[in-house]
Motif scaffolding. Structure first.
Motif, PDB file in Angstrom:
ATOM      1  N   LEU A   1     -10.813  -2.130   5.985  1.00  0.00           N
ATOM      2  CA  LEU A   1      -9.815  -1.940   4.028  1.00  0.00           C
ATOM      3  C   LEU A   1     -11.059  -1.001   3.522  1.00  0.00           C
ATOM      4  O   LEU A   1     -12.110  -1.234   3.848  1.00  0.00           O
ATOM      5  CB  LEU A   1     -10.192  -3.513   3.838  1.00  0.00           C
TER       6      LEU A   1
ATOM      7  N   TYR B   1     -15.678 -18.063 -10.090  1.00  0.00           N
ATOM      8  CA  TYR B   1     -14.164 -17.676 -10.511  1.00  0.00           C
ATOM      9  C   TYR B   1     -12.884 -18.288 -11.736  1.00  0.00           C
ATOM     10  O   TYR B   1     -12.768 -18.990 -11.601  1.00  0.00           O
ATOM     11  CB  TYR B   1     -13.083 -17.622  -9.565  1.00  0.00           C
TER      12      TYR B   1
ATOM     13  N   TRP C   1      -7.713 -18.605  -4.204  1.00  0.00           N
ATOM     14  CA  TRP C   1      -7.627 -18.683  -6.008  1.00  0.00           C
ATOM     15  C   TRP C   1      -7.173 -19.926  -5.275  1.00  0.00           C
ATOM     16  O   TRP C   1      -6.261 -20.706  -6.797  1.00  0.00           O
ATOM     17  CB  TRP C   1      -6.694 -18.328  -6.254  1.00  0.00           C
TER      18      TRP C   1
ATOM     19  N   PHE D   1      -2.980  -9.397   5.257  1.00  0.00           N
ATOM     20  CA  PHE D   1      -3.947  -8.729   4.476  1.00  0.00           C
ATOM     21  C   PHE D   1      -4.578  -9.366   2.558  1.00  0.00           C
ATOM     22  O   PHE D   1      -5.399  -9.861   2.600  1.00  0.00           O
ATOM     23  CB  PHE D   1      -4.401  -7.264   4.214  1.00  0.00           C
ATOM     24  N   PHE D   2      -3.507  -9.789   2.547  1.00  0.00           N
ATOM     25  CA  PHE D   2      -3.653 -10.651   1.585  1.00  0.00           C
ATOM     26  C   PHE D   2      -2.650 -12.010   0.719  1.00  0.00           C
ATOM     27  O   PHE D   2      -3.754 -12.338   0.472  1.00  0.00           O
ATOM     28  CB  PHE D   2      -3.027  -9.134  -0.187  1.00  0.00           C
TER      29      PHE D   2
ATOM     30  N   TYR E   1      -5.466 -14.561   2.462  1.00  0.00           N
ATOM     31  CA  TYR E   1      -6.474 -14.859   2.155  1.00  0.00           C
ATOM     32  C   TYR E   1      -6.773 -14.996   0.334  1.00  0.00           C
ATOM     33  O   TYR E   1      -7.184 -15.851  -0.114  1.00  0.00           O
ATOM     34  CB  TYR E   1      -7.326 -12.781   1.518  1.00  0.00           C
ATOM     35  N   THR E   2      -5.751 -14.590  -0.335  1.00  0.00           N
ATOM     36  CA  THR E   2      -5.639 -14.560  -1.908  1.00  0.00           C
ATOM     37  C   THR E   2      -5.376 -16.293  -2.281  1.00  0.00           C
ATOM     38  O   THR E   2      -5.838 -17.324  -2.947  1.00  0.00           O
ATOM     39  CB  THR E   2      -4.400 -14.217  -2.700  1.00  0.00           C
TER      40      THR E   2
ATOM     41  N   ARG F   1      -7.595  -5.140  -8.823  1.00  0.00           N
ATOM     42  CA  ARG F   1      -8.707  -4.699  -8.172  1.00  0.00           C
ATOM     43  C   ARG F   1      -9.082  -2.993  -6.745  1.00  0.00           C
ATOM     44  O   ARG F   1      -9.821  -2.626  -6.919  1.00  0.00           O
ATOM     45  CB  ARG F   1      -9.561  -5.550  -8.173  1.00  0.00           C
ATOM     46  N   LEU F   2      -7.846  -3.596  -6.077  1.00  0.00           N
ATOM     47  CA  LEU F   2      -7.941  -2.974  -5.024  1.00  0.00           C
ATOM     48  C   LEU F   2      -7.298  -1.810  -4.597  1.00  0.00           C
ATOM     49  O   LEU F   2      -6.060  -1.754  -4.740  1.00  0.00           O
ATOM     50  CB  LEU F   2      -7.908  -3.215  -3.702  1.00  0.00           C
TER      51      LEU F   2
ATOM     52  N   TYR G   1     -15.297   0.889  -0.625  1.00  0.00           N
ATOM     53  CA  TYR G   1     -14.037  -0.221  -1.553  1.00  0.00           C
ATOM     54  C   TYR G   1     -13.871   0.795  -2.901  1.00  0.00           C
ATOM     55  O   TYR G   1     -13.170  -0.110  -3.208  1.00  0.00           O
ATOM     56  CB  TYR G   1     -15.362  -1.822  -0.768  1.00  0.00           C
TER      57      TYR G   1
ATOM     58  N   ASN H   1     -13.823  -9.953   6.180  1.00  0.00           N
ATOM     59  CA  ASN H   1     -12.708 -10.514   5.214  1.00  0.00           C
ATOM     60  C   ASN H   1     -12.124 -11.446   6.750  1.00  0.00           C
ATOM     61  O   ASN H   1     -11.940 -11.010   7.620  1.00  0.00           O
ATOM     62  CB  ASN H   1     -11.892 -10.207   4.210  1.00  0.00           C
TER      63      ASN H   1
ATOM     64  N   ILE I   1      -5.227  -8.969 -11.102  1.00  0.00           N
ATOM     65  CA  ILE I   1      -6.255  -8.440  -9.940  1.00  0.00           C
ATOM     66  C   ILE I   1      -6.271  -8.183  -8.534  1.00  0.00           C
ATOM     67  O   ILE I   1      -6.944  -8.239  -7.682  1.00  0.00           O
ATOM     68  CB  ILE I   1      -6.228 -10.736  -9.212  1.00  0.00           C
TER      69      ILE I   1
ATOM     70  N   TYR J   1     -13.600 -11.987 -15.127  1.00  0.00           N
ATOM     71  CA  TYR J   1     -13.978 -11.832 -13.672  1.00  0.00           C
ATOM     72  C   TYR J   1     -14.487 -10.376 -13.812  1.00  0.00           C
ATOM     73  O   TYR J   1     -13.740  -9.756 -14.498  1.00  0.00           O
ATOM     74  CB  TYR J   1     -12.978 -11.602 -13.457  1.00  0.00           C
TER      75      TYR J   1
ATOM     76  N   PHE K   1       0.698 -10.913  -9.064  1.00  0.00           N
ATOM     77  CA  PHE K   1      -0.156 -10.550  -7.240  1.00  0.00           C
ATOM     78  C   PHE K   1       0.837  -9.832  -6.269  1.00  0.00           C
ATOM     79  O   PHE K   1       0.681  -9.428  -6.139  1.00  0.00           O
ATOM     80  CB  PHE K   1      -0.992 -11.632  -6.943  1.00  0.00           C
TER      81      PHE K   1
ATOM     82  N   ARG L   1     -14.116 -15.037   3.699  1.00  0.00           N
ATOM     83  CA  ARG L   1     -15.392 -14.093   4.184  1.00  0.00           C
ATOM     84  C   ARG L   1     -16.344 -14.712   5.302  1.00  0.00           C
ATOM     85  O   ARG L   1     -17.205 -15.596   4.534  1.00  0.00           O
ATOM     86  CB  ARG L   1     -15.714 -12.923   3.367  1.00  0.00           C
TER      87      ARG L   1
END
Ligand code: UDP
Length: 375
Positions: A96, A313, A159, A150-151, A154-155, A173-174, A184, A269, A170, A348, A134, A279
């Motif tokens: 990542l 958060y 959240w 990947f998202f 995890y999300t 950021r990536l 990263y 992660n 959100i 955040y 998102f 993670r």
């Protein structure tokens, strides 16, 4: 004229503002309910292994702001550190943020940068022209396969809701990279404090005009005895939650120890929704210049924040934003109280932004109070 100011909270905001004002001749009292300074950046050397532990989860310093970088380096030596995160998904390990290696490995390809760009555009949902959520942001830029690997999981874990209910910001950021750069962050300056964040913040606070009181809550009546209050606690808490509670996610860390190297990197992660943690952090990899046989690891779990939990958060969905606006109105009516930092402004915030805002806030205070500006 010398003012006596109270900083509620000994994290980055309180320390940076306090130092600025102290250097201009004001008297500062900094209070924190915890037994340490540093807020959630707190680092502690583990007595058994010698590993420097990021007690409230991983913090990597990165910024484009030259003044902020200079500021932190004034108080602590920063050693070069690049955050290289891996993720485990569906039985394999990937790099990542999504980069050319991730794309080639995931899709079993040997694409060059331009080819990968075209390839991924073919996977993307180009009917989404102005992504708001998102999920839309992910589908538009990486397509369904990478999103689900990947998202999505995890999300949901991070959240506690569907990515269709979260803002696109959100994920923004990536980055997605069409080269093999797996750093990263994309900031000019990046590093780790050699002796940890707590040592740095203790040094910021080390000034004759600053008095630090730990394990000490602040009551409103006490606060009224000061000329000015900088409050870095939760904004709703200052008002005794009278309009309701702003939603946060909290984190639980399950520590385990290991002899040797458990995972070969600082942060792994876990993209699959059926793995309960988001993670695993192996703290000694944050200080590759140190050598420790023992290893301290944290499995990290995210959940809704209860009244006695530590807020991490801010959730910032529509209902929270409305409630926040009402608290901001109350805050505006407060005389001599400035709300600062992640909790005080319910945002955040990365560490560098927190420091930038604290410097600006402290300077604005000095400008309006006629004190001499420190060099
Ligand atoms: N994210 C994700 N998968 C990952 C890493 C991040 O889906 O492997 C999402 C997740 O929703 C997270 C957001 O991207 O909240 C921002 O990630 P970042 O790494 O900036 O989160 P932080 O380290 O601040 O928790």
């Amino acid at each position: 004229m010398t003012k006596h100011c109270l900083m509620v909270g000994a994290g980055l905001s309180g320390a940076v503002i306090g130092r600025l004002l102290a250097e201009a001749g004001h008297k500062i009292t900094i209070r924190d309910t915890r037994d340490h300074v540093g807020g959630n950046c707190h680092t502690l050397r583990d007595p058994e292994t010698g590993v420097l532990v990021h007690v409230y989860g991983p913090h990597i310093f990165h910024t484009d702001d030259a003044e902020v970088w200079e500021y932190v380096n004034r108080f602590e030596t920063f050693l070069p550190y690049k955050n290289r995160v891996k993720t485990t998904s569906q039985g394999a390990v990937y790099s990542l943020p999504v980069n050319l290696h991730t794309i080639n490995q995931f899709f079993g390809q040997t694409l060059r940068p331009d080819e990968a760009r075209v390839f991924l555009e073919g996977k993307a949902d180009t009917t989404i022209t102005d992504p708001q959520t998102f999920e839309d942001q992910a589908l538009r830029f990486v397509g369904r396969d990478l999103y689900e690997a990947f998202f999505k999981g995890y999300t949901i874990k991070q959240w506690g809701c569907s990515p269709t209910e979260l803002p696109a910001s959100i994920l923004k950021r990536l980055p997605v990279r069409f080269n093999y750069d797996d750093n990263y962050f994309f900031h000019k300056f990046q590093g780790m404090p050699e002796n940890g964040y707590t040592a740095m913040i203790a040094r910021i606070l080390d000034h004759d005009n600053i008095m630090v009181e730990l394990n000490t809550p602040v009551t409103r009546a006490e606060a009224e005895g000061f000329d000015h209050v900088f409050y870095s606690g939760p904004i709703d808490g200052w008002f005794d939650f009278r309009l309701g509670r702003l939603g946060y996610r909290t984190l639980d860390f399950e520590r385990f120890d290991y002899q040797g190297d458990y995972q070969g990197c600082a942060v792994m992660n876990y993209g699959d929704v059926d793995v309960p943690w988001t993670r695993i952090t192996e703290h000694k990899h944050f200080a590759p210049w140190e050598s420790h046989e023992g290893s301290v690891l944290y499995r990290e779990f995210s959940r809704a924040c209860g009244p006695d939990d530590i807020p991490y958060y801010p959730i910032r969905q529509v209902a929270e934003k409305t409630l926040l606006a009402d608290y901001v109105e109350l805050a505006k009516a407060e005389r001599n109280v400035t709300f600062v930092g992640r909790l005080g402004t319910y945002r955040y915030l990365d560490m560098d932004v927190t420091i930038r805002e604290a410097l600006d806030c402290g300077r604005a205070f000095l400008a309006s109070n006629g004190a001499e500006m420190p060099a």
